[in-house]
Design a protein around this motif. Structure first.
Motif, PDB file in Angstrom:
ATOM      1  N   LYS A 151      45.086  28.163  35.681  1.00  0.00           N
ATOM      2  CA  LYS A 151      44.992  29.589  35.998  1.00  0.00           C
ATOM      3  C   LYS A 151      43.709  30.142  35.417  1.00  0.00           C
ATOM      4  O   LYS A 151      43.445  30.003  34.218  1.00  0.00           O
ATOM      5  CB  LYS A 151      46.222  30.341  35.465  1.00  0.00           C
ATOM      6  CG  LYS A 151      46.181  31.828  35.769  1.00  0.00           C
ATOM      7  CD  LYS A 151      47.497  32.372  36.318  1.00  0.00           C
ATOM      8  CE  LYS A 151      48.638  32.227  35.352  1.00  0.00           C
ATOM      9  NZ  LYS A 151      48.507  33.136  34.189  1.00  0.00           N
ATOM     10  N   GLU A 167      42.818  34.582  39.423  1.00  0.00           N
ATOM     11  CA  GLU A 167      43.489  35.855  39.133  1.00  0.00           C
ATOM     12  C   GLU A 167      42.491  37.000  39.213  1.00  0.00           C
ATOM     13  O   GLU A 167      41.373  36.890  38.718  1.00  0.00           O
ATOM     14  CB  GLU A 167      44.091  35.761  37.722  1.00  0.00           C
ATOM     15  CG  GLU A 167      44.847  36.987  37.281  1.00  0.00           C
ATOM     16  CD  GLU A 167      45.638  36.726  35.992  1.00  0.00           C
ATOM     17  OE1 GLU A 167      45.676  35.560  35.533  1.00  0.00           O
ATOM     18  OE2 GLU A 167      46.206  37.685  35.454  1.00  0.00           O
ATOM     19  N   ASP A 209      48.848  39.102  39.589  1.00  0.00           N
ATOM     20  CA  ASP A 209      49.411  39.656  38.359  1.00  0.00           C
ATOM     21  C   ASP A 209      49.809  41.090  38.707  1.00  0.00           C
ATOM     22  O   ASP A 209      48.953  41.909  39.066  1.00  0.00           O
ATOM     23  CB  ASP A 209      48.359  39.614  37.238  1.00  0.00           C
ATOM     24  CG  ASP A 209      48.913  40.095  35.899  1.00  0.00           C
ATOM     25  OD1 ASP A 209      49.583  41.151  35.881  1.00  0.00           O
ATOM     26  OD2 ASP A 209      48.666  39.435  34.875  1.00  0.00           O
ATOM     27  N   HIS A 248      47.835  44.206  37.530  1.00  0.00           N
ATOM     28  CA  HIS A 248      46.381  44.266  37.686  1.00  0.00           C
ATOM     29  C   HIS A 248      45.905  45.076  38.887  1.00  0.00           C
ATOM     30  O   HIS A 248      44.915  44.735  39.532  1.00  0.00           O
ATOM     31  CB  HIS A 248      45.802  42.852  37.776  1.00  0.00           C
ATOM     32  CG  HIS A 248      45.836  42.123  36.464  1.00  0.00           C
ATOM     33  ND1 HIS A 248      45.226  40.909  36.259  1.00  0.00           N
ATOM     34  CD2 HIS A 248      46.408  42.450  35.285  1.00  0.00           C
ATOM     35  CE1 HIS A 248      45.427  40.507  35.009  1.00  0.00           C
ATOM     36  NE2 HIS A 248      46.150  41.420  34.401  1.00  0.00           N
ATOM     37  N   ASP A 302      51.900  36.410  38.259  1.00  0.00           N
ATOM     38  CA  ASP A 302      52.023  36.723  36.841  1.00  0.00           C
ATOM     39  C   ASP A 302      52.845  38.004  36.833  1.00  0.00           C
ATOM     40  O   ASP A 302      52.325  39.090  37.120  1.00  0.00           O
ATOM     41  CB  ASP A 302      50.637  37.005  36.218  1.00  0.00           C
ATOM     42  CG  ASP A 302      50.044  35.786  35.538  1.00  0.00           C
ATOM     43  OD1 ASP A 302      50.632  34.698  35.638  1.00  0.00           O
ATOM     44  OD2 ASP A 302      48.967  35.932  34.921  1.00  0.00           O
ATOM     45  N   ASP A 312      53.838  36.956  32.711  1.00  0.00           N
ATOM     46  CA  ASP A 312      52.661  37.156  31.854  1.00  0.00           C
ATOM     47  C   ASP A 312      52.924  38.457  31.105  1.00  0.00           C
ATOM     48  O   ASP A 312      52.592  39.536  31.585  1.00  0.00           O
ATOM     49  CB  ASP A 312      51.382  37.245  32.699  1.00  0.00           C
ATOM     50  CG  ASP A 312      50.152  37.516  31.843  1.00  0.00           C
ATOM     51  OD1 ASP A 312      50.273  37.474  30.602  1.00  0.00           O
ATOM     52  OD2 ASP A 312      49.068  37.783  32.405  1.00  0.00           O
TER      53      ASP A 312
HETATM   54 MN    MN Z   1      47.899  37.537  34.127  1.00  0.00          MN
END
Ligand code: MN
Ligand code: RM4
Length: 386
Positions: free
Chosen positions: A135, A177, A212, A215, A239, A284
């Motif tokens: 990742k 990511e 994620d 994000h 995530d 995460d």
């Molecule tokens: Mn993350």
């Protein structure tokens, strides 16, 4: 019907992150908790507890160098002994002084080489641990307009990604990511899914995008991104975490369980629960003020609940309502599933698998929390601090 749903739920795997077990906090304060792991071995032991009580979290993501050890094969053996395995290897090119102006997009070729060497070392660690997923998250970006050349930074990024891609072995992949902002405030080099997707497309099928959930800008329709990437075969995984404001890293499904349901609905719709699609359901998160192991257990359960609700959507009825242009009817089909209490179904499923129907209570009764608090004295607690 329920048998299919149960089989699908039983097969779902949720990966927990090693860093969730260490101390964490904000830039204002990191509150140390009793019993927190001092090393990656203890982190894996804690992660094994989450799996023992949920039966759904058999892999643990590592973060390098936070989880650096001399012998990775030995760490993988230790994980197996505890009933878990090493999951994704997360690279870290954001905590070295050299990376102040970026890592793989840094204007200085020496720094770029150093960052790339770390990424390649992470692939070595994948080889040693049997992990199939790398990742990549880059904090690279700019704070001020004109600080560096936006286009040149994309070229540098492409060059590094290509070198990593070439190094991947059979059955290995990387997940790229994206993150809107922070720590860079003006421009981030991989700010959104489109940028990540474009870089992955150029490279090939072993490059996929990881979403994620924290994000994005407020109000972003994340399920659309999920639907699109899954349709293109480029959704590498998630995530998972919750956000109220920025990248809060709170427990998934806590801030907005309806959003999580909508995401899982698109996963189900796109076939993403089929393990062959390779969509990884990873957490995460950081548990700054709540206890960490129960925080992870609760998070796994939240993902399971959203998944169960998504599986309960009556696909035929939804399709019929959609085809008929029945706006309210279609919406009602979705809401009926969302408003179903799936906790009894999940409890039943756990009992059928020989687990306690209530993983939170079972962990609380186990005495593990007192045991680690008593045993883990001395040493330096793990954490990435601030
Ligand atoms: Mn993350
Ligand atoms: C970053 C990103 C990465 C995670 C680190 C801890 O914001 O989300 O996935 O490894 O935080």
């Amino acid at each position: 019907m329920t048998t299919d749903i149960k089989a699908t739920l039983r097969a779902q795997r949720i990966e927990t992150p090693s860093w969730a077990y260490g101390n964490s906090g904000t830039r204002f304060k990191v509150f140390a908790q009793k019993g927190v792991p001092r090393d990656p071995y203890e982190k894996l032991a804690d992660a094994a507890q989450v799996h023992a009580h949920t039966g759904a979290a058999p892999t643990v993501a590592l973060h390098i160098p936070w989880d650096a050890v001399d012998d990775y094969a030995d760490l993988a053996r230790h994980a197996r002994e505890h009933g878990v395995a090493i999951g994704a290897i997360n690279s870290n090119v954001f905590q070295d002084d050299d990376y102040m102006l970026g890592s793989v997009t840094n204007p200085d070729p020496r720094v770029r080489r150093k960052a790339l060497a770390h990424l390649l070392e992470c692939v070595d660690i994948m080889d040693a641990t049997g992990s199939d997923t790398l990742k990549l998250w880059f904090s690279d970006g700019l704070n001020y307009p004109g600080q560096d050349d936006l286009r040149a930074r994309q070229d540098r990024l492409a060059e590094a990604l290509s070198a990593v891609y070439e190094r991947l072995g059979d059955g290995q992949r990387f997940l790229l990511e994206y993150k809107l902002f922070e720590p860079a405030f003006y421009a981030t080099d991989v700010p959104d899914w489109g940028t990540a997707y474009a870089h992955c497309l150029r490279l090939g099928p072993k490059a996929q995008v990881v979403v994620d959930t924290g994000h994005h800008a407020p109000g972003t329709n994340i399920e659309f991104i999920v639907a699109f990437l899954l349709r293109e075969g480029r959704l590498g995984g998630f995530d998972f975490n919750s956000r109220f404001y920025a990248d809060d890293d709170l427990m998934v499904g806590a801030a907005d369980p309806f959003q999580l349901f909508r995401i899982m609905h698109e996963v189900v719709r796109g076939g993403g629960l089929d393990p062959r699609t390779g969509v990884a359901f990873m957490l995460d998160q950081c548990h700054n003020i709540e206890p960490k192991i129960p925080g992870q257990i609760r998070s796994v359960m939240n993902v399971q609940e959203a998944t169960a609700k998504a599986l309960l959507v009556d696909a035929a009825a939804l399709r019929a309502a959609q085809d008929a242009g029945d706006v309210l009817g279609a919406n009602a089909v979705l809401m009926d599933a969302y408003n179903t209490d799936v906790r009894p179904l999940l409890a039943e499923l756990r009992e059928e698998s020989g687990l306690d129907p209530d993983p939170m209570a079972a962990y609380a009764r186990s005495g593990y929390s007192d045991k680690i608090a008593a045993e883990r004295v001395g040493g330096t607690q793990a954490g990435w601090g601030a």
